[in-house]
Design a protein around this motif. Structure first.
Motif, short mmCIF file in Angstrom:
data_model
loop_
_atom_site.label_atom_id
_atom_site.label_comp_id
_atom_site.label_asym_id
_atom_site.label_seq_id
_atom_site.Cartn_x
_atom_site.Cartn_y
_atom_site.Cartn_z
N ALA A 122 0.81 -1.22 0.00
CA ALA A 122 0.00 0.00 0.00
C ALA A 122 0.85 1.28 0.00
O ALA A 122 0.62 2.18 -0.80
N SER A 123 1.82 1.37 0.88
CA SER A 123 2.57 2.63 0.99
C SER A 123 4.01 2.44 0.51
O SER A 123 4.48 1.32 0.33
N GLY A 124 4.70 3.56 0.36
CA GLY A 124 6.11 3.50 -0.01
C GLY A 124 6.91 2.77 1.06
O GLY A 124 7.80 1.96 0.76
N SER A 125 6.59 3.08 2.29
CA SER A 125 7.29 2.43 3.40
C SER A 125 7.10 0.91 3.34
O SER A 125 8.05 0.15 3.53
N ALA A 127 6.67 -0.88 0.68
CA ALA A 127 7.47 -1.43 -0.43
C ALA A 127 8.93 -1.57 0.01
O ALA A 127 9.60 -2.54 -0.35
N VAL A 128 9.41 -0.59 0.79
CA VAL A 128 10.78 -0.68 1.30
C VAL A 128 10.90 -1.86 2.26
O VAL A 128 11.89 -2.60 2.23
N GLU A 129 9.87 -2.09 3.07
CA GLU A 129 9.89 -3.25 3.97
C GLU A 129 9.99 -4.54 3.15
O GLU A 129 10.74 -5.45 3.51
N GLY A 209 15.08 12.65 -2.42
CA GLY A 209 13.93 13.53 -2.56
C GLY A 209 13.71 14.37 -1.32
O GLY A 209 13.99 15.57 -1.30
N ARG A 210 13.25 13.72 -0.26
CA ARG A 210 13.01 14.47 0.96
C ARG A 210 14.31 15.03 1.53
O ARG A 210 14.30 15.98 2.29
N GLY A 211 15.42 14.45 1.12
CA GLY A 211 16.73 14.97 1.54
C GLY A 211 17.10 16.26 0.83
O GLY A 211 18.15 16.83 1.11
N ALA A 237 17.29 0.01 -5.12
CA ALA A 237 17.00 1.40 -5.47
C ALA A 237 15.61 1.74 -4.95
O ALA A 237 14.63 1.10 -5.36
N ASP A 238 15.55 2.68 -4.04
CA ASP A 238 14.24 3.14 -3.55
C ASP A 238 13.77 4.23 -4.50
O ASP A 238 14.23 5.37 -4.44
N GLU A 239 12.84 3.86 -5.39
CA GLU A 239 12.33 4.79 -6.40
C GLU A 239 10.88 5.15 -6.11
O GLU A 239 10.11 5.43 -7.03
N GLY A 266 6.07 3.66 -5.74
CA GLY A 266 4.87 3.95 -4.95
C GLY A 266 4.27 5.25 -5.46
O GLY A 266 4.12 5.42 -6.67
N LYS A 267 3.97 6.15 -4.57
CA LYS A 267 3.45 7.48 -4.89
C LYS A 267 2.65 7.54 -6.19
O LYS A 267 1.45 7.40 -6.19
N ALA A 268 3.33 7.76 -7.34
CA ALA A 268 2.65 7.99 -8.62
C ALA A 268 1.81 6.79 -9.05
O ALA A 268 0.84 6.96 -9.80
#
Ligand SMILES: Cc1ncc(COP(=O)(O)O)c(C=O)c1O
Length: 418
Positions: A122-125, A127-129, A209-211, A237-239, A266-268
């Motif tokens: 569901a979320s970007g987080s 997907a990273v998990e 990005g957030r960086g 790669a976290d995209e 994620g996001k888009a």
């Protein structure tokens, strides 16, 4: 699709937004609630957002990068409505929805040839998990090398690889502490850390990005690829932010000709519906082994049919309208224009980025805050990013009208000259 300049009718935030904020504060946990000065979004279309007071804004953020094809794109809306009418939910890893097959085929088609077999979430987080768990299952090594100023989400696994103390400190007792942070761009330090900690993976945002809209220095991603290969580690790669066209390619890694072992998006992907994915080299994804009686990594909403349907539509629009290509072309022009208009102005330290993921670094967070507030009051939505909030973040829809970007440049120049 609406591509109109701002139209502000009065004070920002207006009376309706102020009253809604007051009500929200009574009923919502303060930690996640809105800040003073928030405007309440009532509707959005294309590059425009309308607030509860009828003011019209230009969303220079595309809702944190989510509205890559513009807000409320008619094809995404139709896909969502049609799916909602027939099947809004199925049984994740037990009895999946038919539309899930279509999405996985479509997503795999858009990724570089060596990447596929996604795990939806569901979320970007999330997907990273998925990526971190996959790396552990495949390599048997839990340690990860990540980067200073990295942002990978706030779930406890992803949070361990998110750098900012603000997010980590309250939860330090729950964090595994299996991440070594290295300066972004320092390949030698990465190699040393991977060896010293026997890391199973290197986790990187191709553009932080957030960086603060920091593209990886030239050659850095290729160096990471070589280090991962030499040390028998995986390159992730976290995209979540950069992926699906934002930087001018489907994946930002493609600028460097690098194929990671695992990638997150994620996001888009859902155009507003929460859906994300982690894909990888088939050999890596198959490292999970044969599926047992019980899936060891799943969730109730994995492969939700609404998300799958809308994501199919989003991917089709991105491909048909070549929005990655447009982001490259328009982004390059906008970056050049922003540089020539803003770089000479007081307080501007740097103007940078890639595709339509740009940032304007200022000398102080106070100046950035003032610009964000004054921009909002005149109908331009942007936010502060970077570790100390000095970067103005610009990630508009990939199909934003260039006339709006010209208007934004002019407004930013006025605000920074004031
Ligand atoms: C690179 C990156 N990874 C992961 C995340 C987390 O995504 P989410 O907020 O959907 O959990 C973000 C969010 O900004 C991000 O930029």
């Amino acid at each position: 699709m609406s591509q109109q300049p701002p139209e502000i009718r009065g004070e920002v935030p207006g009376k309706s937004s102020q009253a809604l904020l007051e009500r929200l504060h009574h009923v919502e946990c303060p930690e996640v609630s809105a800040m003073p000065g928030a405007i309440f979004w009532e509707r959005a279309n294309g590059s425009n957002v309308w607030d509860a007071d009828g003011n019209r804004y230009v969303d220079l953020l595309a809702g944190f990068g989510v509205a890559a094809i513009g807000h409320a794109h008619p094809e995404a809306t139709r896909a969502l409505q049609e799916q909602a009418a027939v099947l809004p939910h199925a049984l994740s890893d037990v009895h999946p929805a038919t539309v899930r097959v279509a999405l996985l085929e479509s997503l795999t088609r858009r990724l570089p040839a060596d990447l596929g077999m996604p795990i939806l979430s569901a979320s970007g987080s999330d997907a990273v998990e998925s990526a971190l768990k996959t790396a552990l299952v495949v390599t048997g090594r839990a340690h990860v090398v990540a980067f200073e100023d990295a942002y990978h989400g706030l779930g406890l696994g992803a949070l361990d690889a998110t750098h900012a103390a603000l997010f980590r400190e309250p939860f330090a007792e729950r964090l595994p502490g299996r991440t070594t942070f290295v300066r972004f761009g320092d390949a030698d330090a990465v190699r040393r850390a991977v060896r010293a900690d026997a890391a199973g993976a290197i986790l990187v945002e191709p553009v932080q990005g957030r960086g603060g809209a920091h593209p990886a220095p030239a050659g850095f991603l290729s160096d990471l690829r070589a280090i991962a290969d030499d040390e028998d580690a995986l390159l992730i790669a976290d995209e979540v932010y950069t992926g699906l066209g934002r930087t001018g390619r489907w994946l930002a890694c493609e600028h460097d000709g690098v194929v990671p072992d695992l990638v997150t998006v994620g996001k888009a992907l859902g155009g507003g519906f929460p859906i994300s994915a982690c894909a990888g080299r088939p050999g890596v994804m198959k490292g999970w082994g044969e599926r047992g009686e019980e899936a060891r990594h799943t969730s109730t909403h994995l492969g939700n049919p609404l998300g799958c349907a809308v994501a199919c539509a989003v991917l089709d629009v991105l491909a048909r309208d070549d929005l990655p290509g447009r982001a490259a072309e328009v982004g390059e022009r906008w970056l050049a224009n922003l540089r020539s208009a803003l770089a000479p102005l007081p307080g501007v330290v740097d103007v940078r980025g890639r595709g339509l993921m740009l940032g304007i670094e200022l000398d102080t967070a106070a100046r950035a805050a003032r610009v964000v507030e004054d921009a909002l009051a005149s109908g331009w939505i942007l936010i502060q990013e970077g570790p100390d909030g000095r970067v103005l973040s610009l990630t508009p829809p990939l199909n934003v009208a260039e006339s709006l970007l010209e208007g934004a440049t002019a407004r930013l120049a006025e605000l920074l000259s004031a």
